[in-house]
Design a protein around this motif. Structure first.
Motif, mmCIF file in Angstrom:
data_model
loop_
_atom_site.group_PDB
_atom_site.id
_atom_site.type_symbol
_atom_site.label_atom_id
_atom_site.label_comp_id
_atom_site.label_asym_id
_atom_site.label_seq_id
_atom_site.Cartn_x
_atom_site.Cartn_y
_atom_site.Cartn_z
ATOM 1 N N ALA A 116 46.270 0.797 10.589
ATOM 2 C CA ALA A 116 45.407 1.764 9.447
ATOM 3 C C ALA A 116 46.229 2.994 10.152
ATOM 4 O O ALA A 116 46.302 4.033 9.087
ATOM 5 N N TYR A 117 46.113 3.443 11.125
ATOM 6 C CA TYR A 117 46.460 4.495 12.014
ATOM 7 C C TYR A 117 47.872 5.192 11.593
ATOM 8 O O TYR A 117 48.374 6.349 10.595
ATOM 9 N N VAL A 118 48.482 4.008 11.441
ATOM 10 C CA VAL A 118 50.356 3.936 10.793
ATOM 11 C C VAL A 118 49.963 4.036 9.550
ATOM 12 O O VAL A 118 51.034 5.037 8.705
ATOM 13 N N LEU A 119 49.415 3.725 8.724
ATOM 14 C CA LEU A 119 49.273 3.599 7.372
ATOM 15 C C LEU A 119 49.016 5.470 7.242
ATOM 16 O O LEU A 119 49.644 6.717 6.344
ATOM 17 N N VAL A 120 47.403 5.552 7.612
ATOM 18 C CA VAL A 120 47.149 6.867 7.544
ATOM 19 C C VAL A 120 47.957 7.777 7.413
ATOM 20 O O VAL A 120 48.348 9.156 7.024
ATOM 21 N N ARG A 121 48.819 7.809 8.806
ATOM 22 C CA ARG A 121 49.613 9.297 9.280
ATOM 23 C C ARG A 121 50.603 9.339 8.636
ATOM 24 O O ARG A 121 51.412 10.248 8.311
ATOM 25 N N GLY A 122 51.443 7.058 7.883
ATOM 26 C CA GLY A 122 52.493 8.112 6.999
ATOM 27 C C GLY A 122 52.338 8.873 5.397
ATOM 28 O O GLY A 122 53.121 9.310 5.332
ATOM 29 N N PHE A 123 50.771 8.574 5.272
ATOM 30 C CA PHE A 123 50.171 8.974 4.270
ATOM 31 C C PHE A 123 50.673 11.012 4.062
ATOM 32 O O PHE A 123 50.438 11.360 2.962
ATOM 33 N N GLU A 124 49.968 11.118 5.509
ATOM 34 C CA GLU A 124 50.188 12.972 5.601
ATOM 35 C C GLU A 124 51.111 12.840 5.621
ATOM 36 O O GLU A 124 51.364 14.457 5.451
ATOM 37 N N MET A 125 52.186 12.618 6.441
ATOM 38 C CA MET A 125 54.121 12.362 6.311
ATOM 39 C C MET A 125 54.308 13.191 4.817
ATOM 40 O O MET A 125 54.967 14.194 4.880
ATOM 41 N N ARG A 126 54.008 11.938 4.418
ATOM 42 C CA ARG A 126 54.320 11.916 2.561
ATOM 43 C C ARG A 126 53.775 13.391 2.176
ATOM 44 O O ARG A 126 54.859 13.482 1.373
ATOM 45 N N GLU A 128 52.389 16.161 3.041
ATOM 46 C CA GLU A 128 52.909 17.504 3.979
ATOM 47 C C GLU A 128 54.556 17.805 3.231
ATOM 48 O O GLU A 128 54.724 18.721 3.098
ATOM 49 N N ARG A 129 55.158 16.759 3.097
ATOM 50 C CA ARG A 129 56.524 16.692 2.495
ATOM 51 C C ARG A 129 56.965 17.300 1.087
ATOM 52 O O ARG A 129 57.054 18.072 0.991
ATOM 53 N N LYS A 130 55.719 16.938 0.508
ATOM 54 C CA LYS A 130 55.699 17.212 -1.018
ATOM 55 C C LYS A 130 54.686 18.797 -0.936
ATOM 56 O O LYS A 130 55.607 18.847 -2.288
ATOM 57 N N ALA A 131 53.951 19.175 0.039
ATOM 58 C CA ALA A 131 53.828 19.961 0.491
ATOM 59 C C ALA A 131 55.221 21.480 0.533
ATOM 60 O O ALA A 131 54.906 22.567 -0.166
ATOM 61 N N ASP A 132 55.521 20.679 0.967
ATOM 62 C CA ASP A 132 56.793 22.063 1.756
ATOM 63 C C ASP A 132 58.054 21.917 0.479
ATOM 64 O O ASP A 132 58.518 23.181 0.625
ATOM 65 N N GLY A 133 58.284 20.298 0.280
ATOM 66 C CA GLY A 133 58.857 20.988 -0.695
ATOM 67 C C GLY A 133 59.229 20.509 -2.473
ATOM 68 O O GLY A 133 59.474 21.042 -2.982
#
Length: 133
Positions: A116-126, A128-133
């Protein structure tokens, strides 16, 4: 004598379960705060604590093993006697059974939490990338 053994194993497994639950209370709370949020974490932590205690007691009090002291094994057989050595063996089995069942339960909890942590972290990283780019 059988009722004394039953009560002793119940109390021992309850004490072991409460001690293990108290030991893992903080780490479980932190994991749950990260996964489900600060609002829901206390309720989930109480549920996991309850589950640890129930699993520990059910793993420690081995009713089917204790039935040997109530009836004879075979027709004409002798009934097992609860002497000091058997008490020590039963107490040891109670402690180890409680610890083993709680170890399996906590292993499953931490493995599911890791996924669950890996999934949550993956969604957070995605995100962040959408917000930056």
């Amino acid at each position: 004598m059988f009722l004394s053994l039953l009560l002793a194993t119940l109390l021992i497994s309850l004490a072991v379960s409460l001690a293990v639950g108290a030991t893992f209370r903080v780490p479980i709370g932190r994991i749950l705060e990260r996964l489900v949020g600060v609002e829901l974490a206390p309720a989930w932590r109480r549920y996991v604590f309850f589950a640890v205690v129930i699993v520990g007691v059910s793993g420690g009090v081995r009713i089917y093993q204790m039935e040997r002291y109530l009836s004879t094994e075979a027709p004409g057989g002798t009934q097992l006697v609860l002497d000091r050595d058997r008490w020590v063996l039963e107490v040891y089995g109670t402690i180890m059974g409680s610890l083993q069942s709680m170890a399996w339960m906590l292993l499953v909890f931490f493995l599911v939490s890791l996924v669950a942590y890996v999934l949550v972290r993956g969604f957070e990283m995605r995100r962040e990338r959408k917000a930056d780019g």
